[in-house]
Design a protein around this motif. Sequence first.
Motif, PDB file in Angstrom:
ATOM      1  N   GLY A  21       0.827  -1.207   0.000  1.00 30.01           N
ATOM      2  CA  GLY A  21       0.000   0.000   0.000  1.00 30.01           C
ATOM      3  C   GLY A  21       0.857   1.250   0.000  1.00 30.01           C
ATOM      4  O   GLY A  21       1.675   1.452  -0.881  1.00 30.01           O
ATOM      5  N   SER A  22       0.645   2.081   1.012  1.00 31.21           N
ATOM      6  CA  SER A  22       1.343   3.359   1.125  1.00 31.21           C
ATOM      7  C   SER A  22       1.989   3.420   2.509  1.00 31.21           C
ATOM      8  O   SER A  22       1.817   2.515   3.320  1.00 31.21           O
ATOM      9  CB  SER A  22       0.312   4.481   1.028  1.00 31.21           C
ATOM     10  OG  SER A  22      -0.642   4.322   2.074  1.00 31.21           O
ATOM     11  N   ILE A  23       2.703   4.511   2.782  1.00 33.44           N
ATOM     12  CA  ILE A  23       3.301   4.645   4.118  1.00 33.44           C
ATOM     13  C   ILE A  23       2.200   4.618   5.180  1.00 33.44           C
ATOM     14  O   ILE A  23       2.368   4.029   6.247  1.00 33.44           O
ATOM     15  CB  ILE A  23       4.094   5.965   4.258  1.00 33.44           C
ATOM     16  CG1 ILE A  23       5.087   6.131   3.109  1.00 33.44           C
ATOM     17  CG2 ILE A  23       4.770   6.050   5.622  1.00 33.44           C
ATOM     18  CD1 ILE A  23       6.368   5.390   3.226  1.00 33.44           C
ATOM     19  N   ILE A  28      -0.534   2.978   5.138  1.00 36.40           N
ATOM     20  CA  ILE A  28      -0.915   1.574   5.338  1.00 36.40           C
ATOM     21  C   ILE A  28       0.199   0.841   6.086  1.00 36.40           C
ATOM     22  O   ILE A  28      -0.056   0.055   7.001  1.00 36.40           O
ATOM     23  CB  ILE A  28      -1.206   0.894   3.972  1.00 36.40           C
ATOM     24  CG1 ILE A  28      -2.386   1.586   3.254  1.00 36.40           C
ATOM     25  CG2 ILE A  28      -1.444  -0.604   4.121  1.00 36.40           C
ATOM     26  CD1 ILE A  28      -3.740   1.367   3.867  1.00 36.40           C
ATOM     27  N   TYR A  65       3.051   2.614  -7.626  1.00 38.06           N
ATOM     28  CA  TYR A  65       2.822   2.556  -6.184  1.00 38.06           C
ATOM     29  C   TYR A  65       1.360   2.263  -5.871  1.00 38.06           C
ATOM     30  O   TYR A  65       0.494   2.446  -6.715  1.00 38.06           O
ATOM     31  CB  TYR A  65       3.167   3.906  -5.533  1.00 38.06           C
ATOM     32  CG  TYR A  65       4.577   4.358  -5.727  1.00 38.06           C
ATOM     33  CD1 TYR A  65       5.640   3.608  -5.236  1.00 38.06           C
ATOM     34  CD2 TYR A  65       4.856   5.544  -6.396  1.00 38.06           C
ATOM     35  CE1 TYR A  65       6.941   4.026  -5.399  1.00 38.06           C
ATOM     36  CE2 TYR A  65       6.158   5.979  -6.564  1.00 38.06           C
ATOM     37  CZ  TYR A  65       7.199   5.217  -6.070  1.00 38.06           C
ATOM     38  OH  TYR A  65       8.479   5.635  -6.232  1.00 38.06           O
ATOM     39  N   LEU A  66       1.118   1.926  -4.618  1.00 41.49           N
ATOM     40  CA  LEU A  66      -0.241   1.747  -4.102  1.00 41.49           C
ATOM     41  C   LEU A  66      -1.071   0.891  -5.051  1.00 41.49           C
ATOM     42  O   LEU A  66      -2.074   1.320  -5.597  1.00 41.49           O
ATOM     43  CB  LEU A  66      -0.899   3.128  -3.890  1.00 41.49           C
ATOM     44  CG  LEU A  66      -2.197   3.153  -3.064  1.00 41.49           C
ATOM     45  CD1 LEU A  66      -2.006   2.527  -1.708  1.00 41.49           C
ATOM     46  CD2 LEU A  66      -2.718   4.561  -2.902  1.00 41.49           C
TER      47      LEU A  66
END
Lengths: 277, 165
Positions: free
Chosen positions: A92-94, A96, A179-180
């Motif tokens: 996911g992302s930071i 997440i 990303y993501l």
Amino acid sequence: MLYRPESLDAALALMAEPGAVLLAGGTDVYPALRDGMPPDRMIDLTRVADLRGIALADGTWRIGGATTWTDIVKAELPPRLAGLQLAGREVGSIQIQNAGTVAGNICNASPAADGVPALMALDAAVEIAGPEGLRTLPLHTFLKGPRQTDLQPGEIVTALLIPDGPGRGAFLKLGARKYLVISIAMISAVVEIGAGKITNAAVAVGACSPVARRLTALEAQLTGATAADIPALCAKADLSDLSPITDVRASADYRGEAVPTLVARTVLTAMEAPHVA
Amino acid sequence: MSLSISLSINGAARDIVLDDVRVTLLDLLRERLALPGTKKGCDRGQCGACTVLVNGQRVNSCLTLAATLDGATVTTIEGLAQGDRLHPVQQAFLEHDGFQCGYCTPGQIMSAVGLIAEGHAGDDADRIREGMSGNLCRCSAYRGITEAVQDATRRMTAQAAEDAA
Ligand SMILES: Cc1cc2nc3c(=O)[nH]c(=O)nc-3n(C[C@H](O)[C@H](O)[C@H](O)COP(=O)(O)OP(=O)(O)OC[C@H]3O[C@@H](n4cnc5c(N)ncnc54)[C@H](O)[C@@H]3O)c2cc1C
Ligand code: FES
Ligand code: FES
């Protein structure tokens, strides 16, 4: 009701009554709740001190059952575990990664869980506490199918156990954007090298079978290989253990074609050999 | 069944009784605490519009149950400016056109504040894009956003060096 136990014993006692849902980062549980009735009883594991932390003892890395991806990414780990850290960077992302946990990733048992191939290539085992005490089983036995694990009523994953060792790990994820993104396929490899040749290799592939798989036949062929041999070996690798399907993210054919190339790149990255990224 | 929690929100201590323990931090902020600066985009972790800092770390407030945060420190977009003085990240977003419609902007700014505090990206554009990838912008103001984060990073680093001297 939401319970917030601070010890493992308290959490296990709460689990004794059936029907409770465990909540770690909630990044899988919570989006899924939106579409159905929320559970009546939830147990927040993030305050259980026994479940936090990453430590090496007696040749085994112990990653606590509430360790977040950010904890993993930031930890000082040997190159062997680099694939797990790289997988963490792609979950996911930071936002997440700050909430989501490694144990949640495997317990959710999605075929696209990025942590699973990385942990499989490391021969990870799952430590589970329950009414009968502690038990440990290999990750590939713990994962029974999409969304299915060997977890029994009343049980909690307390840690992931990873043998320490030499070598270097790598992880490569193929997604529709950078990303993501949920993986179309992802590969993790761990290689040990002596005199320019592979002495030991582990390769796992995710999102191309109900549960991620190790490519054991290819692993055997990789022993003795130099970097120059890798592309040809991977191109004719036996992928019969994989059963890619067509879904919203990619066709079965595309997955099947992508895997050999991705495996070669991942192994070469783990060997620190130059190649086309 | 209700549950009480204590939070520090933008520096103020708040004791809150949650009638429904399933309320998210996002809904609590917007609907109960009159802090609507934090936006709801997807309500499932995918867009970052709801990003706030919890104990200094960026999280999606739509995926966080308020009840799990007892004792936590929360910072939202409303907590950044000091009176009329904008936070350097807010200022940089204005100067670099880091937005168009502005809907994603509170989340972008909170995420950028978290990213700068993490200290891994520096002013490297690629690392900034990776670190900001949890914040989508439907207007695609990404270029301005990246420049704003680079600029704010430089300013804040310079300021920190000055303060230390
Ligand atoms: C926007 C978004 C993007 C995402 N991107 C990715 C991605 O790129 N790659 C990826 O792999 N995943 C991704 N995910 C899924 C998710 O973030 C990860 O799987 C994460 O690791 C889950 O961890 P968690 O702690 O949040 O799990 P939770 O949601 O808290 O729990 C997941 C499941 O595990 C159970 N559980 C949790 N901890 C334990 C324990 N200790 N013992 C027993 N059972 C337990 C829960 O009951 C639940 O069934 C994404 C999710 C979102 C919302
Ligand atoms: S509203 Fe929370 S991530 Fe989109
Ligand atoms: S400025 Fe419109 S969504 Fe980002």
